[in-house]
Design a protein around this motif. Structure first.
Motif, mmCIF file in Angstrom:
data_model
loop_
_atom_site.group_PDB
_atom_site.id
_atom_site.type_symbol
_atom_site.label_atom_id
_atom_site.label_comp_id
_atom_site.label_asym_id
_atom_site.label_seq_id
_atom_site.Cartn_x
_atom_site.Cartn_y
_atom_site.Cartn_z
ATOM 1 N N ILE A 28 0.840 -1.198 0.000
ATOM 2 C CA ILE A 28 0.000 0.000 0.000
ATOM 3 C C ILE A 28 0.870 1.241 0.000
ATOM 4 O O ILE A 28 1.741 1.400 0.852
ATOM 5 N N ARG A 29 0.593 2.134 -0.934
ATOM 6 C CA ARG A 29 1.297 3.401 -0.957
ATOM 7 C C ARG A 29 0.569 4.423 -0.080
ATOM 8 O O ARG A 29 1.216 5.135 0.679
ATOM 9 N N SER A 30 -0.732 4.471 -0.229
ATOM 10 C CA SER A 30 -1.500 5.426 0.566
ATOM 11 C C SER A 30 -2.960 4.997 0.655
ATOM 12 O O SER A 30 -3.447 4.251 -0.189
ATOM 13 N N ILE A 31 -3.611 5.465 1.712
ATOM 14 C CA ILE A 31 -5.037 5.212 1.896
ATOM 15 C C ILE A 31 -5.729 6.547 2.076
ATOM 16 O O ILE A 31 -5.322 7.344 2.936
ATOM 17 N N ASN A 32 -6.780 6.769 1.312
ATOM 18 C CA ASN A 32 -7.541 7.995 1.425
ATOM 19 C C ASN A 32 -8.690 7.760 2.412
ATOM 20 O O ASN A 32 -8.466 7.529 3.585
ATOM 21 N N VAL A 33 -9.895 7.778 1.908
ATOM 22 C CA VAL A 33 -11.050 7.594 2.790
ATOM 23 C C VAL A 33 -11.178 6.128 3.213
ATOM 24 O O VAL A 33 -10.972 5.221 2.415
ATOM 25 N N MET A 34 -11.526 5.925 4.479
ATOM 26 C CA MET A 34 -11.911 4.611 4.986
ATOM 27 C C MET A 34 -13.328 4.742 5.526
ATOM 28 O O MET A 34 -13.697 5.790 6.087
ATOM 29 N N GLY A 50 -17.744 7.438 7.651
ATOM 30 C CA GLY A 50 -16.515 7.539 6.883
ATOM 31 C C GLY A 50 -15.524 8.445 7.579
ATOM 32 O O GLY A 50 -15.912 9.300 8.380
ATOM 33 N N ILE A 51 -14.248 8.257 7.249
ATOM 34 C CA ILE A 51 -13.202 9.084 7.857
ATOM 35 C C ILE A 51 -12.086 9.285 6.851
ATOM 36 O O ILE A 51 -11.653 8.349 6.177
ATOM 37 N N THR A 52 -11.634 10.524 6.708
ATOM 38 C CA THR A 52 -10.548 10.831 5.788
ATOM 39 C C THR A 52 -9.198 10.584 6.459
ATOM 40 O O THR A 52 -9.120 10.362 7.671
ATOM 41 N N GLY A 53 -8.144 10.682 5.673
ATOM 42 C CA GLY A 53 -6.814 10.521 6.230
ATOM 43 C C GLY A 53 -6.479 11.587 7.265
ATOM 44 O O GLY A 53 -5.704 11.333 8.188
ATOM 45 N N GLY A 54 -7.114 12.729 7.130
ATOM 46 C CA GLY A 54 -6.890 13.811 8.075
ATOM 47 C C GLY A 54 -7.766 13.752 9.308
ATOM 48 O O GLY A 54 -7.637 14.584 10.203
ATOM 49 N N VAL A 92 -25.102 -6.918 7.820
ATOM 50 C CA VAL A 92 -23.707 -7.263 7.546
ATOM 51 C C VAL A 92 -22.966 -5.946 7.354
ATOM 52 O O VAL A 92 -23.387 -5.107 6.553
ATOM 53 N N TYR A 93 -21.888 -5.782 8.085
ATOM 54 C CA TYR A 93 -21.103 -4.550 8.029
ATOM 55 C C TYR A 93 -19.845 -4.791 7.191
ATOM 56 O O TYR A 93 -19.131 -5.780 7.401
ATOM 57 N N TYR A 94 -19.599 -3.863 6.276
ATOM 58 C CA TYR A 94 -18.470 -3.974 5.353
ATOM 59 C C TYR A 94 -17.515 -2.805 5.546
ATOM 60 O O TYR A 94 -17.931 -1.653 5.630
ATOM 61 N N CYS A 95 -16.260 -3.127 5.556
ATOM 62 C CA CYS A 95 -15.212 -2.114 5.564
ATOM 63 C C CYS A 95 -14.888 -1.742 4.113
ATOM 64 O O CYS A 95 -14.862 -2.618 3.227
ATOM 65 N N ASN A 96 -14.667 -0.464 3.878
ATOM 66 C CA ASN A 96 -14.305 0.023 2.545
ATOM 67 C C ASN A 96 -13.145 1.000 2.674
ATOM 68 O O ASN A 96 -13.100 1.794 3.616
ATOM 69 N N ALA A 97 -12.227 0.938 1.737
ATOM 70 C CA ALA A 97 -11.107 1.877 1.753
ATOM 71 C C ALA A 97 -10.680 2.214 0.330
ATOM 72 O O ALA A 97 -10.688 1.345 -0.543
ATOM 73 N N HIS A 98 -10.330 3.470 0.127
ATOM 74 C CA HIS A 98 -9.795 3.922 -1.150
ATOM 75 C C HIS A 98 -8.277 3.908 -1.033
ATOM 76 O O HIS A 98 -7.695 4.731 -0.321
ATOM 77 N N ILE A 99 -7.686 2.955 -1.730
ATOM 78 C CA ILE A 99 -6.263 2.652 -1.552
ATOM 79 C C ILE A 99 -5.496 2.799 -2.850
ATOM 80 O O ILE A 99 -5.969 2.371 -3.918
ATOM 81 N N ARG A 100 -4.318 3.395 -2.756
ATOM 82 C CA ARG A 100 -3.398 3.409 -3.884
ATOM 83 C C ARG A 100 -2.317 2.371 -3.616
ATOM 84 O O ARG A 100 -1.483 2.562 -2.717
ATOM 85 N N PHE A 108 -7.934 2.790 -5.897
ATOM 86 C CA PHE A 108 -9.032 1.854 -6.122
ATOM 87 C C PHE A 108 -9.829 1.678 -4.829
ATOM 88 O O PHE A 108 -9.321 1.858 -3.729
ATOM 89 N N SER A 109 -11.080 1.278 -5.013
ATOM 90 C CA SER A 109 -11.957 1.015 -3.876
ATOM 91 C C SER A 109 -11.899 -0.465 -3.539
ATOM 92 O O SER A 109 -12.164 -1.317 -4.388
ATOM 93 N N TYR A 110 -11.573 -0.754 -2.291
ATOM 94 C CA TYR A 110 -11.491 -2.138 -1.822
ATOM 95 C C TYR A 110 -12.548 -2.379 -0.747
ATOM 96 O O TYR A 110 -12.884 -1.474 0.029
ATOM 97 N N TRP A 111 -13.013 -3.647 -0.702
ATOM 98 C CA TRP A 111 -14.036 -4.039 0.270
ATOM 99 C C TRP A 111 -13.564 -5.224 1.086
ATOM 100 O O TRP A 111 -12.876 -6.113 0.579
#
Length: 121
Positions: A28-34, A50-54, A92-100, A108-111
């Motif tokens: 992983i290089r970076s993660i934006n929104v989770m 949702g939560i941003t990197g900041g 059912v709860y799903y985790c999502n993250a926008h990851i480079r 890309f969006s990962y689940w």
């Protein structure tokens, strides 16, 4: 390969608490929104929080004041503390993250695979 692994679901009585965790792994290089989404039987998947990197957060109106999302950027994890749970939180709860990824020039969006939360009345 980037993947998200969730943990922490289960069965709880109304008024109780649960904590969900999600860890991102791989190159992983970076993660934006989770974020956390949920899908109840017969319903569409919906955004819970949702939560941003900041550290900026947003919540669905139905969980404001009861759920808290947090993340650890050093560990690539996101958590959802759920208090005062109601039967209508069952889903059912799903985790999502926008990851480079390291190997990609795009995000890309990962689940995650999903974790069941059941709240009994």
């Amino acid at each position: 390969q980037v993947q998200l692994v969730e943990s922490g679901g289960g069965l709880v009585q109304a008024g109780g608490s649960l904590r969900l965790s999600c860890a991102a792994s791989g190159s992983i290089r970076s993660i934006n929104v989770m974020a956390w989404y949920r899908q109840a039987p017969g319903k569409q998947r919906e955004l819970v929080a949702g939560i941003t990197g900041g550290g900026s957060t947003n919540y669905a109106d139905s969980v404001k004041g009861r759920f808290t999302i947090s993340r650890d950027n050093a560990k690539n994890t996101v958590s959802l503390q759920m208090n005062s749970l109601k039967p209508e939180d069952t889903a059912v709860y799903y985790c999502n993250a926008h990851i480079r990824p390291d190997s990609a020039g795009a995000t890309f969006s990962y689940w995650g695979q999903g974790t069941q939360v059941t709240v009994s009345s």
